[in-house]
Design a protein around this motif. Structure first.
Motif, PDB file in Angstrom:
ATOM      1  N   ASP A   6     -20.690  47.985 -41.833  1.00  0.00           N
ATOM      2  CA  ASP A   6     -19.373  48.321 -42.362  1.00  0.00           C
ATOM      3  C   ASP A   6     -19.111  49.818 -42.227  1.00  0.00           C
ATOM      4  N   ARG A   7     -20.117  50.636 -42.469  1.00  0.00           N
ATOM      5  CA  ARG A   7     -19.960  52.091 -42.339  1.00  0.00           C
ATOM      6  C   ARG A   7     -19.679  52.483 -40.887  1.00  0.00           C
ATOM      7  N   ALA A  11     -16.246  54.295 -39.557  1.00  0.00           N
ATOM      8  CA  ALA A  11     -16.276  55.554 -38.817  1.00  0.00           C
ATOM      9  C   ALA A  11     -15.599  55.433 -37.455  1.00  0.00           C
ATOM     10  N   VAL A  12     -15.883  54.342 -36.745  1.00  0.00           N
ATOM     11  CA  VAL A  12     -15.296  54.146 -35.414  1.00  0.00           C
ATOM     12  C   VAL A  12     -13.782  53.952 -35.508  1.00  0.00           C
ATOM     13  N   MET A  13     -13.342  53.136 -36.456  1.00  0.00           N
ATOM     14  CA  MET A  13     -11.897  52.928 -36.634  1.00  0.00           C
ATOM     15  C   MET A  13     -11.205  54.241 -36.996  1.00  0.00           C
ATOM     16  N   PHE A  14     -11.810  54.992 -37.898  1.00  0.00           N
ATOM     17  CA  PHE A  14     -11.232  56.265 -38.329  1.00  0.00           C
ATOM     18  C   PHE A  14     -11.036  57.188 -37.131  1.00  0.00           C
ATOM     19  N   GLU A  15     -12.055  57.333 -36.315  1.00  0.00           N
ATOM     20  CA  GLU A  15     -11.969  58.253 -35.182  1.00  0.00           C
ATOM     21  C   GLU A  15     -11.032  57.750 -34.088  1.00  0.00           C
ATOM     22  N   ALA A  16     -11.063  56.469 -33.786  1.00  0.00           N
ATOM     23  CA  ALA A  16     -10.196  55.929 -32.734  1.00  0.00           C
ATOM     24  C   ALA A  16      -8.718  56.108 -33.086  1.00  0.00           C
ATOM     25  N   ILE A  17      -8.350  55.728 -34.289  1.00  0.00           N
ATOM     26  CA  ILE A  17      -6.946  55.877 -34.710  1.00  0.00           C
ATOM     27  C   ILE A  17      -6.583  57.353 -34.785  1.00  0.00           C
ATOM     28  N   GLY A  18      -7.498  58.175 -35.289  1.00  0.00           N
ATOM     29  CA  GLY A  18      -7.249  59.609 -35.374  1.00  0.00           C
ATOM     30  C   GLY A  18      -7.001  60.239 -34.010  1.00  0.00           C
ATOM     31  N   ASN A  52     -19.019  61.631 -40.472  1.00  0.00           N
ATOM     32  CA  ASN A  52     -18.390  60.596 -41.286  1.00  0.00           C
ATOM     33  C   ASN A  52     -19.439  59.656 -41.874  1.00  0.00           C
ATOM     34  N   TYR A  53     -20.334  59.180 -41.025  1.00  0.00           N
ATOM     35  CA  TYR A  53     -21.359  58.240 -41.485  1.00  0.00           C
ATOM     36  C   TYR A  53     -22.267  58.899 -42.517  1.00  0.00           C
ATOM     37  N   VAL A  54     -22.790  60.074 -42.177  1.00  0.00           N
ATOM     38  CA  VAL A  54     -23.729  60.772 -43.057  1.00  0.00           C
ATOM     39  C   VAL A  54     -23.046  61.181 -44.361  1.00  0.00           C
ATOM     40  N   PHE A  55     -21.864  61.771 -44.255  1.00  0.00           N
ATOM     41  CA  PHE A  55     -21.156  62.246 -45.443  1.00  0.00           C
ATOM     42  C   PHE A  55     -20.795  61.094 -46.377  1.00  0.00           C
ATOM     43  N   TYR A 129      -8.397  51.532 -45.740  1.00  0.00           N
ATOM     44  CA  TYR A 129      -9.634  50.839 -45.377  1.00  0.00           C
ATOM     45  C   TYR A 129     -10.243  50.157 -46.602  1.00  0.00           C
ATOM     46  N   ASP A 130     -10.284  50.886 -47.723  1.00  0.00           N
ATOM     47  CA  ASP A 130     -10.832  50.315 -48.957  1.00  0.00           C
ATOM     48  C   ASP A 130     -10.004  49.134 -49.455  1.00  0.00           C
TER      49      ASP A 130
END
Length: 144
Positions: A6-7, A11-18, A52-55, A129-130
């Motif tokens: 899920d993480r 992260a991938v969705m966040f970056e792709a859309i961004g 994103n993943y680590v944070f 996302y949440d």
């Protein structure tokens, strides 16, 4: 707590859309070449995806330890978005100056623009996302 899969999805969705939103906007606003801006954004997205993943993992662990849940109040969402972007900004500033062949001050302006964009975007994306993919540990109310 969210699963590792899920993480990764988050992260991938966040970056792709961004990327889809930020590259053309940055090229237009700063008058940069679209291809060069796209490569810069891809470098930044790679850095940001790892961050994103680590944070988010560390942030959720801190929430769980401090409050016993990963549920994010409005105040916590602001803290989350600001601290995420500040950490990334520090790492991305020298990359911008180097890749775009610009001075540190101009790179700082570009970096701040990216931060402002992604600050709002991170807040909205994470909330959405949440809502779409709720964290079972966070309870049913993700809006407060």
């Amino acid at each position: 707590m969210r699963t590792p899969l899920d993480r990764v999805r988050q992260a991938v969705m966040f970056e792709a859309i961004g990327l889809i939103l930020s590259v053309p906007l940055a090229a237009i606003v700063f008058g940069f070449d679209l291809a060069r801006t796209g490569v810069l954004a891809a470098i930044g997205a790679t850095m940001a995806t790892t961050w994103n993943y680590v944070f988010n993992l560390a942030f959720d662990h801190a929430l769980k330890r401090r409050f016993g849940t990963t549920r994010k109040s409005l105040r916590i969402r602001f803290v989350h978005a600001i601290s995420f972007e500040f950490g990334l900004m520090l790492a991305f500033l020298p990359v911008i100056a180097w890749w775009m062949g610009i001075g540190v001050i101009e790179a700082l302006i570009v970096d701040i623009a990216f931060v402002l964009f992604y600050l709002v975007y991170a807040f909205v994306f994470t909330w959405c996302y949440d809502t779409v993919f709720p964290d079972r540990d966070a309870g049913s109310d993700q809006s407060s």
